[in-house]
Structure formats: structure tokens, C-alpha cells
Design an enzyme around this catalytic site. Structure first.
Site, PDB file in Angstrom:
ATOM      1  N   ASP A 178      -9.927   2.917   2.220  1.00 28.45           N
ATOM      2  CA  ASP A 178      -9.990   2.304   3.564  1.00 28.45           C
ATOM      3  C   ASP A 178     -10.585   3.281   4.583  1.00 28.45           C
ATOM      4  O   ASP A 178     -11.391   2.892   5.430  1.00 28.45           O
ATOM      5  CB  ASP A 178      -8.583   1.896   4.037  1.00 28.45           C
ATOM      6  N   LYS A 225       0.799  -1.240   0.000  1.00 29.55           N
ATOM      7  CA  LYS A 225       0.000   0.000   0.000  1.00 29.55           C
ATOM      8  C   LYS A 225       0.830   1.290   0.000  1.00 29.55           C
ATOM      9  O   LYS A 225       0.374   2.306  -0.508  1.00 29.55           O
ATOM     10  CB  LYS A 225      -0.956   0.025   1.196  1.00 29.55           C
ATOM     11  N   ASN A 252      -0.302   2.049  21.381  1.00 30.54           N
ATOM     12  CA  ASN A 252       0.400   1.009  20.616  1.00 30.54           C
ATOM     13  C   ASN A 252       1.520   0.380  21.424  1.00 30.54           C
ATOM     14  O   ASN A 252       2.117   1.023  22.293  1.00 30.54           O
ATOM     15  CB  ASN A 252       0.972   1.599  19.317  1.00 30.54           C
ATOM     16  N   ALA A 294      -0.998   0.967  15.708  1.00 31.36           N
ATOM     17  CA  ALA A 294      -0.489   2.095  14.924  1.00 31.36           C
ATOM     18  C   ALA A 294       0.162   1.588  13.637  1.00 31.36           C
ATOM     19  O   ALA A 294       1.116   2.165  13.140  1.00 31.36           O
ATOM     20  CB  ALA A 294       0.512   2.890  15.753  1.00 31.36           C
ATOM     21  N   GLY A 295      -0.370   0.510  13.096  1.00 31.11           N
ATOM     22  CA  GLY A 295       0.160  -0.055  11.853  1.00 31.11           C
ATOM     23  C   GLY A 295      -0.464   0.607  10.639  1.00 31.11           C
ATOM     24  O   GLY A 295      -1.031   1.700  10.730  1.00 31.11           O
ATOM     25  N   THR A 301       4.465  -0.476  20.380  1.00 26.97           N
ATOM     26  CA  THR A 301       5.681   0.299  20.114  1.00 26.97           C
ATOM     27  C   THR A 301       5.303   1.777  20.143  1.00 26.97           C
ATOM     28  O   THR A 301       4.666   2.285  19.210  1.00 26.97           O
ATOM     29  CB  THR A 301       6.262  -0.067  18.729  1.00 26.97           C
ATOM     30  N   ASN A 312      -4.890   2.098  -1.630  1.00 31.97           N
ATOM     31  CA  ASN A 312      -5.454   0.737  -1.664  1.00 31.97           C
ATOM     32  C   ASN A 312      -6.272   0.487  -2.930  1.00 31.97           C
ATOM     33  O   ASN A 312      -6.828  -0.593  -3.094  1.00 31.97           O
ATOM     34  CB  ASN A 312      -6.311   0.454  -0.415  1.00 31.97           C
ATOM     35  N   GLU A 334      -5.300  13.408  -3.285  1.00 33.56           N
ATOM     36  CA  GLU A 334      -4.811  14.197  -2.151  1.00 33.56           C
ATOM     37  C   GLU A 334      -4.983  13.458  -0.800  1.00 33.56           C
ATOM     38  O   GLU A 334      -4.081  13.428   0.034  1.00 33.56           O
ATOM     39  CB  GLU A 334      -5.575  15.539  -2.147  1.00 33.56           C
TER      40      GLU A 334
END
Ligand code: NAP
Length: 267
Positions: A101, A65, A147, A125-126, A149, A86, A77
Site C-alpha cells: 500500500d 491487515k 483526524n 488516521a485509520g 479522533t 496487505n 521489515e
């Protein structure tokens, strides 16, 4: 006969062929949608090939993506702001990139709640969290990202004007809406959010749809939340793709039924 498909790695279990082929058939469109597995090192060649082969449009999934954006003629934009494409539309040999999405996430949530001025918590937070956070902020919600991480949550928060917390602090989370975007719960009986925390929310959405009723969603329902399953976002992002490709608004019930049937076949 127009040809559409999905590029990703792997794509074998995608529900998109079932959804789009059902819609093509229902609306009498002479088109077919297939699986186009593309290994990461073949992405550039594959994208160039879309024009050469006159493929009318493709969905783009993990892990392409972000990378795919390098090889497109124009990027819408919003897709640029989110940082992911996507959906690709081939207009006379030129490839245009979009992101549906975020629209899928927004439509799935706003069926249950008006997001204006609401407090939202996003777990994870992926890649998928980017579209979800954008959707929430664009609809007027305030967003906190939790998250595992922390640095990744901070980067996402900075990009969209949200707040960032480590997942260990999820016990402190509260608000109106909570969205689970991690892969925790995928084909397993686990949830990253304790049930007591879910009692503080009105609406809970999970992006995971295998199983359809994840532990997170079941506990959210038991805690009194209205729930939104992962197929809802998938179906609505598919409806937006279908609109970009054909100009037609597909029926959510039709696409959902096709996705559910494919999911049953896969499990
Ligand atoms: P991704 O970019 O790989 O991100 C994965 C996220 O899950 C990260 O935030 C990661 O945290 C977190 N995570 C993974 N394992 C964890 C664990 N054991 N404990 C806590 N956090 C963990 O994946 P993605 O593209 O965002 O996709 C996530 C899920 O959403 C997948 O199951 C995917 O199928 C689903 N999805 C559904 C839709 C839909 O339309 N319904 C759309 C897109 C994706 P770290 O940053 O700490 O690694």
C-alpha cells in the site's frame, strides 16, 4: 494453474480480481485470482488453509491487515514498521507478509510531485493513513496528520515522526501535498476539507475511489491543485503485488482499465 485471491470481510466489491486476472491473461500466466471472503473469527483457520490448499498468494484487506500478521511465517521489515500486511506470498508452504500500500501511495504521488523536503497534510488516521504517512516520510516529506479522533492522530504521529492535530483545526492547514484518507466522500457528496484550505496546496490525493471524482478532488481541482484519484494508489499497490507474485512489472494502463471497467460494472 496457480490460485491467488483476496481475503477480507466483505470482499464482494473488490476491484483486485479484475486487475490481477487482466494481468495474468495479458502476460500468458496460467493463474486465477478469486474472492475469498473470510469472517474475522475464521481468519486463523483461513490463513492456515492457504498453505494446505497451496494458494500461491493473497491480497489482504479490511479488517484483516493487522490481525493476519500473527499467523505468518515471516513479515517483511517495512510491513512490520507500518504495522499492516496487505500481501501474502506462499513460498513452498511458508507464508511471507508484505505491504505494498505504501509503495502504491508513494508512486501515485511522485508522478505529480517530488516529495523531498515538502510539507504534507494527511487527513485521517485509520489503517490506510499508516501506509500513506510512512510513504510520505520515507520519501523525505514532513507530515501533519489531522483526524476527528485526536488520540489516533497522535499515535500515528508518534509512530512515524509526524505532527498531530484535531480535524477541527483543518482550517489552519497548509503545505504542498494533501492526502484525504478518511472514508468521508465514499458514495456521498461530502468532503472533510473546506475548499478555501485546498487553495494552499499544489497536489491533492483522495484514497476514496467511489465515485472516482469525489467532492474533495473536484474542489481541489477547482482550487488549482493537480489531483490524484483513489484508483492510482490501488493500481500501483496491485502492480507491486503482481511483482512479488510473478516477478513481472504489469502495465499500469492495463490494470487501471480493468479496475475502471469493474468499477463501472459495480456502480
Ligand atoms: P479506517 O481504518 O476505518 O479509518 C477511517 C478514517 O476515517 C479514520 O481516520 C476516521 O476517523 C475517519 N472518519 C470516518 N468517518 C468520519 C467522519 N464522518 N468525519 C471525519 N472523519 C471520519 O479506514 P481505512 O482503511 O483507513 O480506509 C479509509 C478509506 O480509504 C476507505 O474509503 C477505503 O476504501 C479507502 N482506501 C483506499 C485505498 C486505495 O488504494 N485507494 C486503500 C485503502 C483504503 P476516526 O479515527 O475519528 O474514527
Amino acid at each position: 494453474m496457480k490460485v491467488y485471491g483476496i481475503i477480507g470481510w466483505p470482499v464482494a466489491h473488490s476491484l483486485s480480481p479484475a486487475m490481477h486476472n487482466a494481468a495474468f491473461q495479458a502476460y500468458g500466466i496460467k493463474a486465477v485470482y478469486g474472492l475469498l471472503p473470510v469472517a474475522p473469527e475464521e481468519l486463523e483457520a483461513a490463513v492456515r488453509g492457504l498453505s494446505a490448499l497451496n494458494i500461491a498468494g493473497v491480497s489482504v484487506t479490511i479488517p484483516h491487515k493487522e490481525e493476519v500478521m500473527k499467523y505468518l511465517y515471516r513479515i517483511d521489515e517495512t510491513a512490520r514498521r507500518i504495522g499492516a500486511v496487505n500481501t501474502i506470498l506462499n513460498r513452498e508452504g511458508k507464508l511471507f507478509g508484505f505491504n505494498t500500500d505504501w509503495l502504491g501511495a508513494q508512486r501515485a504521488l511522485t508522478e505529480k510531485i517530488d516529495l523531498t523536503g515538502k510539507e504534507a497534510v494527511v487527513v485521517g488516521a485509520g489503517g490506510s493513513a499508516k501506509a500513506v504517512v510512512y510513504a510520505l516520510i520515507q520519501a523525505g516529506a514532513r507530515v501533519s496528520v489531522y483526524n476527528r479522533t485526536l488520540a489516533r492522530a497522535e499515535e500515528l504521529a508518534r509512530r512515524f515522526g509526524a505532527r498531530a492535530y484535531p480535524l477541527e483545526e483543518i482550517n489552519e492547514a497548509h503545505g504542498d501535498v494533501i492526502v484525504q484518507t478518511t472514508s468521508v466522500g465514499l458514495k456521498e457528496e461530502r468532503s472533510p476539507v473546506p475548499k478555501e484550505v485546498l487553495r494552499r496546496f499544489k497536489v491533492a490525493m483522495d484514497l476514496v475511489y467511489q465515485p472516482l471524482m469525489t467532492k474533495f478532488l473536484r474542489e481541489a481541482q477547482e482550487a488549482g491543485c493537480a489531483i490524484v484519484d483513489g484508483l492510482s494508489m490501488l493500481v500501483y499497490q496491485g502492480i507491486e503485488q503482481f511483482k512479488l507474485w510473478t516477478g513481472l512489472e504489469a502495465s499500469p494502463a492495463l490494470m487501471r482499465q480493468a479496475a475502471e471497467n469493474a468499477l463501472k460494472g459495480a456502480s
